[in-house]
Design an enzyme around this catalytic site. Structure first.
Site, PDB file in Angstrom:
ATOM      1  N   LYS A 185       0.840  -1.209   0.000  1.00  0.00           N
ATOM      2  CA  LYS A 185       0.000   0.000   0.000  1.00  0.00           C
ATOM      3  C   LYS A 185       0.870   1.252   0.000  1.00  0.00           C
ATOM      4  O   LYS A 185       0.636   2.188  -0.775  1.00  0.00           O
ATOM      5  CB  LYS A 185      -0.886  -0.022   1.244  1.00  0.00           C
ATOM      6  CG  LYS A 185      -1.449   1.304   1.696  1.00  0.00           C
ATOM      7  CD  LYS A 185      -2.189   1.117   3.019  1.00  0.00           C
ATOM      8  CE  LYS A 185      -2.575   2.418   3.673  1.00  0.00           C
ATOM      9  NZ  LYS A 185      -1.434   3.182   4.197  1.00  0.00           N
ATOM     10  N   ASN A 186       1.904   1.254   0.856  1.00  0.00           N
ATOM     11  CA  ASN A 186       2.694   2.472   1.022  1.00  0.00           C
ATOM     12  C   ASN A 186       3.689   2.707  -0.110  1.00  0.00           C
ATOM     13  O   ASN A 186       4.384   3.715  -0.128  1.00  0.00           O
ATOM     14  CB  ASN A 186       3.405   2.469   2.379  1.00  0.00           C
ATOM     15  CG  ASN A 186       2.415   2.633   3.518  1.00  0.00           C
ATOM     16  OD1 ASN A 186       1.249   2.938   3.285  1.00  0.00           O
ATOM     17  ND2 ASN A 186       2.871   2.422   4.739  1.00  0.00           N
ATOM     18  N   ARG A 220      -4.769   9.700   3.752  1.00  0.00           N
ATOM     19  CA  ARG A 220      -3.582  10.511   4.007  1.00  0.00           C
ATOM     20  C   ARG A 220      -2.743  10.703   2.729  1.00  0.00           C
ATOM     21  O   ARG A 220      -2.152  11.757   2.490  1.00  0.00           O
ATOM     22  CB  ARG A 220      -2.766   9.759   5.076  1.00  0.00           C
ATOM     23  CG  ARG A 220      -1.418  10.317   5.342  1.00  0.00           C
ATOM     24  CD  ARG A 220      -1.487  11.451   6.298  1.00  0.00           C
ATOM     25  NE  ARG A 220      -0.161  12.001   6.551  1.00  0.00           N
ATOM     26  CZ  ARG A 220       0.043  13.149   7.149  1.00  0.00           C
ATOM     27  NH1 ARG A 220      -0.973  13.875   7.566  1.00  0.00           N
ATOM     28  NH2 ARG A 220       1.254  13.599   7.332  1.00  0.00           N
ATOM     29  N   CYS A 256      -6.157   7.652   8.885  1.00  0.00           N
ATOM     30  CA  CYS A 256      -6.539   7.099  10.186  1.00  0.00           C
ATOM     31  C   CYS A 256      -6.205   8.071  11.304  1.00  0.00           C
ATOM     32  O   CYS A 256      -5.198   8.771  11.261  1.00  0.00           O
ATOM     33  CB  CYS A 256      -5.808   5.779  10.428  1.00  0.00           C
ATOM     34  SG  CYS A 256      -6.488   4.419   9.486  1.00  0.00           S
ATOM     35  N   ARG A 315      -0.497  14.122  12.961  1.00  0.00           N
ATOM     36  CA  ARG A 315      -0.100  13.997  11.563  1.00  0.00           C
ATOM     37  C   ARG A 315      -0.079  15.322  10.783  1.00  0.00           C
ATOM     38  O   ARG A 315      -0.774  15.486   9.775  1.00  0.00           O
ATOM     39  CB  ARG A 315      -0.994  12.973  10.842  1.00  0.00           C
ATOM     40  CG  ARG A 315      -1.106  11.679  11.586  1.00  0.00           C
ATOM     41  CD  ARG A 315      -1.791  10.595  10.822  1.00  0.00           C
ATOM     42  NE  ARG A 315      -0.896   9.903   9.900  1.00  0.00           N
ATOM     43  CZ  ARG A 315      -1.244   8.888   9.131  1.00  0.00           C
ATOM     44  NH1 ARG A 315      -2.493   8.461   9.150  1.00  0.00           N
ATOM     45  NH2 ARG A 315      -0.381   8.308   8.335  1.00  0.00           N
ATOM     46  N   PRO A 316       0.716  16.290  11.223  1.00  0.00           N
ATOM     47  CA  PRO A 316       0.818  17.548  10.482  1.00  0.00           C
ATOM     48  C   PRO A 316       1.566  17.351   9.164  1.00  0.00           C
ATOM     49  O   PRO A 316       2.172  16.292   8.939  1.00  0.00           O
ATOM     50  CB  PRO A 316       1.633  18.446  11.422  1.00  0.00           C
ATOM     51  CG  PRO A 316       2.433  17.510  12.243  1.00  0.00           C
ATOM     52  CD  PRO A 316       1.626  16.239  12.372  1.00  0.00           C
ATOM     53  N   ILE A 317       1.541  18.377   8.299  1.00  0.00           N
ATOM     54  CA  ILE A 317       2.293  18.280   7.035  1.00  0.00           C
ATOM     55  C   ILE A 317       3.316  19.422   6.931  1.00  0.00           C
ATOM     56  O   ILE A 317       3.717  19.816   5.845  1.00  0.00           O
ATOM     57  CB  ILE A 317       1.366  18.231   5.790  1.00  0.00           C
ATOM     58  CG1 ILE A 317       0.420  19.436   5.736  1.00  0.00           C
ATOM     59  CG2 ILE A 317       0.587  16.944   5.749  1.00  0.00           C
ATOM     60  CD1 ILE A 317      -0.301  19.563   4.376  1.00  0.00           C
ATOM     61  N   ASP A 318       3.738  19.935   8.088  1.00  0.00           N
ATOM     62  CA  ASP A 318       4.666  21.074   8.090  1.00  0.00           C
ATOM     63  C   ASP A 318       5.999  20.753   7.410  1.00  0.00           C
ATOM     64  O   ASP A 318       6.585  21.600   6.724  1.00  0.00           O
ATOM     65  CB  ASP A 318       4.897  21.569   9.536  1.00  0.00           C
ATOM     66  CG  ASP A 318       5.381  20.452  10.448  1.00  0.00           C
ATOM     67  OD1 ASP A 318       4.782  19.366  10.418  1.00  0.00           O
ATOM     68  OD2 ASP A 318       6.375  20.657  11.173  1.00  0.00           O
ATOM     69  N   ASP A 377       3.608   0.553  12.131  1.00  0.00           N
ATOM     70  CA  ASP A 377       2.468  -0.098  11.469  1.00  0.00           C
ATOM     71  C   ASP A 377       2.319  -1.578  11.844  1.00  0.00           C
ATOM     72  O   ASP A 377       1.382  -2.231  11.399  1.00  0.00           O
ATOM     73  CB  ASP A 377       2.604   0.023   9.944  1.00  0.00           C
ATOM     74  CG  ASP A 377       2.155   1.386   9.432  1.00  0.00           C
ATOM     75  OD1 ASP A 377       1.717   2.218  10.250  1.00  0.00           O
ATOM     76  OD2 ASP A 377       2.237   1.613   8.209  1.00  0.00           O
ATOM     77  N   ARG A 420      -8.854  -0.589   4.036  1.00  0.00           N
ATOM     78  CA  ARG A 420      -7.971   0.450   3.481  1.00  0.00           C
ATOM     79  C   ARG A 420      -6.624  -0.142   3.095  1.00  0.00           C
ATOM     80  O   ARG A 420      -5.933   0.398   2.247  1.00  0.00           O
ATOM     81  CB  ARG A 420      -7.671   1.525   4.548  1.00  0.00           C
ATOM     82  CG  ARG A 420      -8.853   2.275   5.009  1.00  0.00           C
ATOM     83  CD  ARG A 420      -8.384   3.274   6.020  1.00  0.00           C
ATOM     84  NE  ARG A 420      -7.885   4.404   5.271  1.00  0.00           N
ATOM     85  CZ  ARG A 420      -8.104   5.658   5.583  1.00  0.00           C
ATOM     86  NH1 ARG A 420      -8.784   5.948   6.664  1.00  0.00           N
ATOM     87  NH2 ARG A 420      -7.655   6.616   4.846  1.00  0.00           N
TER      88      ARG A 420
HETATM   89  C1  UD1 Z   1       3.952   6.744   6.482  1.00  0.00           C
HETATM   90  C2  UD1 Z   1       3.142   5.528   6.151  1.00  0.00           C
HETATM   91  C3  UD1 Z   1       2.454   5.034   7.399  1.00  0.00           C
HETATM   92  C4  UD1 Z   1       3.478   4.790   8.485  1.00  0.00           C
HETATM   93  C5  UD1 Z   1       4.365   5.996   8.682  1.00  0.00           C
HETATM   94  C6  UD1 Z   1       5.514   5.756   9.645  1.00  0.00           C
HETATM   95  C7  UD1 Z   1       2.514   5.903   3.837  1.00  0.00           C
HETATM   96  C8  UD1 Z   1       1.424   6.157   2.883  1.00  0.00           C
HETATM   97  N1  UD1 Z   1       2.164   5.890   5.150  1.00  0.00           N
HETATM   98  O1  UD1 Z   1       3.048   7.720   6.961  1.00  0.00           O
HETATM   99  O2  UD1 Z   1       1.784   3.818   7.083  1.00  0.00           O
HETATM  100  O3  UD1 Z   1       2.795   4.536   9.675  1.00  0.00           O
HETATM  101  O4  UD1 Z   1       4.928   6.413   7.446  1.00  0.00           O
HETATM  102  O5  UD1 Z   1       6.330   4.729   9.183  1.00  0.00           O
HETATM  103  O6  UD1 Z   1       3.649   5.636   3.477  1.00  0.00           O
HETATM  104  N2  UD1 Z   1       5.448  14.463  10.935  1.00  0.00           N
HETATM  105  C9  UD1 Z   1       5.446  15.806  11.224  1.00  0.00           C
HETATM  106  N3  UD1 Z   1       5.339  16.690  10.200  1.00  0.00           N
HETATM  107  C10 UD1 Z   1       5.262  16.302   8.893  1.00  0.00           C
HETATM  108  C11 UD1 Z   1       5.272  14.917   8.608  1.00  0.00           C
HETATM  109  C12 UD1 Z   1       5.371  14.021   9.644  1.00  0.00           C
HETATM  110  O7  UD1 Z   1       5.515  16.188  12.384  1.00  0.00           O
HETATM  111  O8  UD1 Z   1       5.179  17.164   8.002  1.00  0.00           O
HETATM  112  C13 UD1 Z   1       5.534  13.472  12.033  1.00  0.00           C
HETATM  113  C14 UD1 Z   1       4.260  12.625  12.167  1.00  0.00           C
HETATM  114  O9  UD1 Z   1       3.288  13.273  12.945  1.00  0.00           O
HETATM  115  C15 UD1 Z   1       4.799  11.365  12.825  1.00  0.00           C
HETATM  116  C16 UD1 Z   1       6.178  11.230  12.205  1.00  0.00           C
HETATM  117  O10 UD1 Z   1       6.538  12.519  11.713  1.00  0.00           O
HETATM  118  O11 UD1 Z   1       4.934  11.564  14.204  1.00  0.00           O
HETATM  119  C17 UD1 Z   1       6.261  10.216  11.089  1.00  0.00           C
HETATM  120  O12 UD1 Z   1       5.376  10.555  10.065  1.00  0.00           O
HETATM  121  P1  UD1 Z   1       5.632  10.150   8.546  1.00  0.00           P
HETATM  122  O13 UD1 Z   1       6.863   9.321   8.430  1.00  0.00           O
HETATM  123  O14 UD1 Z   1       5.496  11.375   7.737  1.00  0.00           O
HETATM  124  O15 UD1 Z   1       4.407   9.224   8.280  1.00  0.00           O
HETATM  125  P2  UD1 Z   1       3.457   9.243   7.046  1.00  0.00           P
HETATM  126  O16 UD1 Z   1       4.221   9.579   5.820  1.00  0.00           O
HETATM  127  O17 UD1 Z   1       2.214   9.995   7.395  1.00  0.00           O
END
Ligand code: UD1
Length: 417
Positions: free
Chosen positions: A22-23, A92, A116, A121-124, A305, A397
């Protein structure tokens, strides 16, 4: 509401085909909008997050044909760069379109992505990196508008090795003028698969799988054929189902390395796990109880995960164990459902403590997120009596043909409305 009905206590035995990850599939499908001509993806999992990505790509003007796990995507006629909010909220991974649409169109209109409820889960980190590449970002009440007349290669150091941010920046950087270096990048195998796909299309990306990715931008990308790598989280889930029920399983389509951290935990309890041609064999014969202290970490550490699924396994097959969650703060919803089934599991602030092995009893339980839902399936398979798992939409999902695959291993599970 769709439910699974599970008759527990049957050891799972046999071979299971692991679907494409999936990822990996989701960022690769998002990347396909940067290409012209047809792409043919094989091992594309039949899961609802992929269905959501298909709806987004079609809304943007891509043409898509699907036949089981094979999908053809042609983005030549892409005509829009605004993702409707209701589609953005379905998952997401919609956020990956920010990078790929910026690369293709110089503009992307997104909103905060869904997904989920496992943490804030911010996108900063994504936005900061896209700005460093030259994007101008405007935040409105219900949308985020990203624009870049020209993306320019640059040196980015991520504050945290975020998987999603690494992928999003890698996508945008393929269209940038010059070279981009992403330091402290995430190392997950799905990023390597994304790199391989982009390079097949004519891109020049190097270093995925390490903490430093180099992207030489500005190459024209043409559609290509690509086989999605096996899903290590799905494989780990079936491994835990089979070992948790005292069975044996051949996981076809996965190597041992990407599930190495889980194999290590199981081997400490006497489970026998070996890579063989085309997959991984696992046998529970002669095993003891697992006693472990696990902390979730970015790859190659133990994956967040697989945290809920390991916790479920340990409730019946472990003693004095703990799992500390360092990535998503709200990942513990599954635990109270396991308690209803008789598990000895306690939640501390960022940790679950699992006492000695207990017999679990069938119950009516409710999934609240994807991986937590998979944990409940494992618990139901291990339990004495019948379990009803509600809210199967979360599980769908990320798990392709779950009841069919469990059925082929001899497990008793059926879906009903
Ligand atoms: C991806 C995976 C998800 C997995 C996760 C961690 C996909 C589609 N999803 O999610 O299944 O659980 O990696 O291995 O590949 N963070 C910030 N700011 C940001 C981005 C992330 O603070 O802009 C934080 C998140 O809140 C979290 C950590 O960084 O605490 C890891 O997040 P991230 O590696 O980005 O996970 P995803 O890409 O959402």
């Amino acid at each position: 509401m769709e439910k699974y009905h599970i008759e527990g206590g049957v050891p799972l035995r046999g071979e299971v085909d692991i679907s494409g990850a999936k990822n990996a599939a989701l960022p690769i499908l998002a990347a396909s909008v940067m290409t012209k001509g047809e792409n043919c993806f094989t091992c594309c999992p039949e899961i609802s997050d992929v269905d959501s990505m298909v709806r987004i790509l079609e809304a943007l003007g891509c043409s898509i044909r699907r036949d089981g796990e094979t999908m053809a995507v042609d983005a030549t006629g892409l005509s829009d760069w605004r993702i409707p909010d209701h589609l953005m909220k379905e998952m997401r991974s919609s956020v990956f379109l920010a990078g790929s649409l910026l690369a293709r169109c110089g503009e992307a209109v997104i909103s905060n992505p869904g997904g989920c409820n496992i943490g804030k889960r911010p996108i900063d980190i994504h936005i900061k990196g896209l700005k460093a590449l030259g994007a101008v970002v405007e935040r409105h009440t219900d949308s985020i508008v990203l624009k870049a007349d020209k993306l320019k290669g640059t040196h980015i150091r991520l504050d945290y090795p975020s998987v999603g941010a690494t992928e999003n920046l890698l996508l945008a950087a393929t269209a940038a003028q010059g070279t981009t270096i992403i330091e402290n990048s995430a190392r997950e195998p799905e990023i390597t698969d994304l790199q391989e796909y982009i390079n097949r299309c004519g891109g020049r990306v190097f270093g995925a799988g390490t903490g430093r990715i180099v992207i030489e931008g500005g190459m024209k990308l043409a559609g290509s054929d690509h086989r999605i790598i096996g899903d290590r989280i799905e494989a780990g889930s079936y491994l835990l189902m089979a070992m948790g029920t005292g069975g044996e399983v051949f996981l076809r389509g996965i190597k041992a390395e990407p599930i190495g951290s889980l194999i290590e935990v199981l081997e400490s309890g006497g489970y026998s796990i070996k890579e063989d041609e085309g997959g991984v064999w696992a046998r529970s014969k002669g095993h003891g109880l697992v006693s472990c202290r696990v902390t979730t970490k970015p790859y190659p550490g133990f994956p967040t995960d697989l945290h809920p699924q390991l916790a479920a396994f340990l409730t019946a097959n472990g003693k004095s164990s703990s799992i500390e969650e360092t990535i998503f703060e709200n990942r513990f919803n599954y635990a109270k459902q396991l308690v209803k089934m008789g598990a000895d599991i306690e939640i501390l602030e960022k940790k679950v403590i699992i006492g000695s092995n207990k017999i679990l009893y069938g119950e009516k339980i409710t999934a609240e997120d994807l991986r937590g839902g998979a944990a409940l399936i494992i618990a139901g398979l291990m339990a004495t009596g019948d379990t009803i798992v509600q809210n199967t939409r979360y599980i769908k999902r990320g798990y392709s043909r779950l009841s069919e695959k469990i059925g082929l291993l001899g497990g008793k599970i059926r879906e009903y409305e």
